[in-house]
Design a protein around this motif. Structure first.
Motif, PDB file in Angstrom:
ATOM      1  N   HIS A  69       0.832  -1.267  -0.114  1.00  0.00           N
ATOM      2  CA  HIS A  69      -0.170   0.017  -0.050  1.00  0.00           C
ATOM      3  C   HIS A  69       0.745   1.212  -0.027  1.00  0.00           C
ATOM      4  N   VAL A  70       2.025   1.201   0.607  1.00  0.00           N
ATOM      5  CA  VAL A  70       2.895   2.411   0.565  1.00  0.00           C
ATOM      6  C   VAL A  70       3.434   2.594  -0.758  1.00  0.00           C
ATOM      7  N   LEU A  71       3.547   1.424  -1.509  1.00  0.00           N
ATOM      8  CA  LEU A  71       4.207   1.664  -3.119  1.00  0.00           C
ATOM      9  C   LEU A  71       2.926   2.206  -3.739  1.00  0.00           C
ATOM     10  N   GLU A  72       1.624   1.981  -3.559  1.00  0.00           N
ATOM     11  CA  GLU A  72       0.521   2.277  -4.059  1.00  0.00           C
ATOM     12  C   GLU A  72       0.209   3.840  -3.924  1.00  0.00           C
ATOM     13  N   LEU A  73       0.498   4.242  -2.836  1.00  0.00           N
ATOM     14  CA  LEU A  73       0.465   5.596  -2.440  1.00  0.00           C
ATOM     15  C   LEU A  73       1.651   6.269  -2.437  1.00  0.00           C
ATOM     16  N   ALA A  74       2.754   5.885  -2.967  1.00  0.00           N
ATOM     17  CA  ALA A  74       3.980   6.481  -3.236  1.00  0.00           C
ATOM     18  C   ALA A  74       4.078   8.023  -3.303  1.00  0.00           C
ATOM     19  N   GLU A  75       3.309   8.359  -4.428  1.00  0.00           N
ATOM     20  CA  GLU A  75       3.168   9.806  -4.916  1.00  0.00           C
ATOM     21  C   GLU A  75       2.668  10.493  -3.660  1.00  0.00           C
ATOM     22  N   GLU A  76       1.580  10.276  -3.163  1.00  0.00           N
ATOM     23  CA  GLU A  76       0.673  10.819  -2.319  1.00  0.00           C
ATOM     24  C   GLU A  76       1.423  11.090  -0.742  1.00  0.00           C
ATOM     25  N   LEU A  77       2.433   9.997  -0.278  1.00  0.00           N
ATOM     26  CA  LEU A  77       3.341   9.986   0.405  1.00  0.00           C
ATOM     27  C   LEU A  77       4.626  10.543   0.484  1.00  0.00           C
ATOM     28  N   ASP A  78       4.882  11.179  -0.692  1.00  0.00           N
ATOM     29  CA  ASP A  78       6.077  11.993  -1.145  1.00  0.00           C
ATOM     30  C   ASP A  78       7.272  11.259  -0.856  1.00  0.00           C
ATOM     31  N   LEU A  79       7.444   9.973  -1.152  1.00  0.00           N
ATOM     32  CA  LEU A  79       8.435   9.133  -1.029  1.00  0.00           C
ATOM     33  C   LEU A  79       9.606   9.479  -1.657  1.00  0.00           C
ATOM     34  N   SER A  80      10.890   9.468  -1.168  1.00  0.00           N
ATOM     35  CA  SER A  80      12.120   9.590  -1.618  1.00  0.00           C
ATOM     36  C   SER A  80      12.374   8.526  -2.526  1.00  0.00           C
ATOM     37  N   GLU A  81      13.460   8.633  -3.571  1.00  0.00           N
ATOM     38  CA  GLU A  81      13.761   7.391  -4.480  1.00  0.00           C
ATOM     39  C   GLU A  81      14.485   6.203  -3.687  1.00  0.00           C
ATOM     40  N   GLU A  82      14.960   6.731  -2.715  1.00  0.00           N
ATOM     41  CA  GLU A  82      15.650   5.468  -1.700  1.00  0.00           C
ATOM     42  C   GLU A  82      14.335   5.108  -0.809  1.00  0.00           C
ATOM     43  N   GLN A  83      13.499   5.580  -0.573  1.00  0.00           N
ATOM     44  CA  GLN A  83      12.554   5.126   0.184  1.00  0.00           C
ATOM     45  C   GLN A  83      11.627   4.184  -0.884  1.00  0.00           C
ATOM     46  N   GLN A  84      11.312   4.599  -1.856  1.00  0.00           N
ATOM     47  CA  GLN A  84      10.913   3.873  -2.773  1.00  0.00           C
ATOM     48  C   GLN A  84      11.604   2.690  -3.070  1.00  0.00           C
TER      49      GLN A  84
END
Length: 186
Positions: A69-84
């Motif tokens: 779900h974090v991957l699905e919401l990556a943009e909304e959560l403003d994940l860094s490239e490293e976090q992704q």
């Protein structure tokens, strides 16, 4: 007179419904035709696909986000490239282990079902198989919970709170008390 009318009414209801009511059907009625009696077809598919199946619900609902779900919401959560990238790795590891354990669980359930179907189950085999099934289920749950634990350590408190809101979990969730946030945000 009231008693006679009430009795006649009950008799009319019984006759109209086709006779004396039978006992309630078992909630298992219809499942006797399933390939595996203890698992539905969708359960088998989910286990073989490595899906969560509710194994990490306690983590999810207590503020520990799941990697899928974090991957699905990556943009909304403003994940860094490293976090992704790290989230993808957490998910891949979880998925591989969950698929393997899911296949092991389905195989053990299939074996148990076959023993009962063939009327060849004995106490020793029953004990061995149920212990194995319990062990595999525990391992499967741990794999999913561990992924949520790792994921929560990767996100900031702000990202975790946003995740909870985006998933619709409401205000009942208290702030995370993670001491090891990736970027130290609160």
């Amino acid at each position: 007179m009231k008693q006679v009318i009430k009795g006649a009414f009950v008799l009319v209801l019984i006759v109209a419904s086709g006779g004396v009511p039978a006992s309630e059907a078992s909630p298992y009625a219809g499942q006797e035709t399933q390939e595996l009696k203890a698992l539905s077809e969708s359960d088998v598919e989910g286990l073989l696909a490595g899906q969560g199946m509710g194994y990490a619900k306690t983590a999810e609902l207590n503020g520990y986000p799941g990697p899928l779900h974090v991957l699905e919401l990556a943009e909304e959560l403003d994940l860094s490239e490293e976090q992704q990238a790290e989230t993808q790795e957490i998910f891949n590891q979880m998925q591989a282990l969950a698929k393997s354990l899911g296949a092991e669980l389905v195989a053990a359930e299939r074996q148990l079902d076959e023993l009962f179907r063939n009327k060849s189950v004995d106490e020793s085999t029953l004990s061995e198989l149920t212990i194995k099934i319990g062990r595999v289920e525990a391992q499967l749950r741990e794999v999913h919970l561990h992924a949520h634990l790792r994921q929560a350590q990767l996100l900031s408190a702000r990202q975790s709170a946003k995740y909870m809101a985006l998933r619709g979990y409401g205000r009942g969730i208290h702030e995370h008390r993670h001491q090891h946030h990736h970027d130290g945000e609160s």
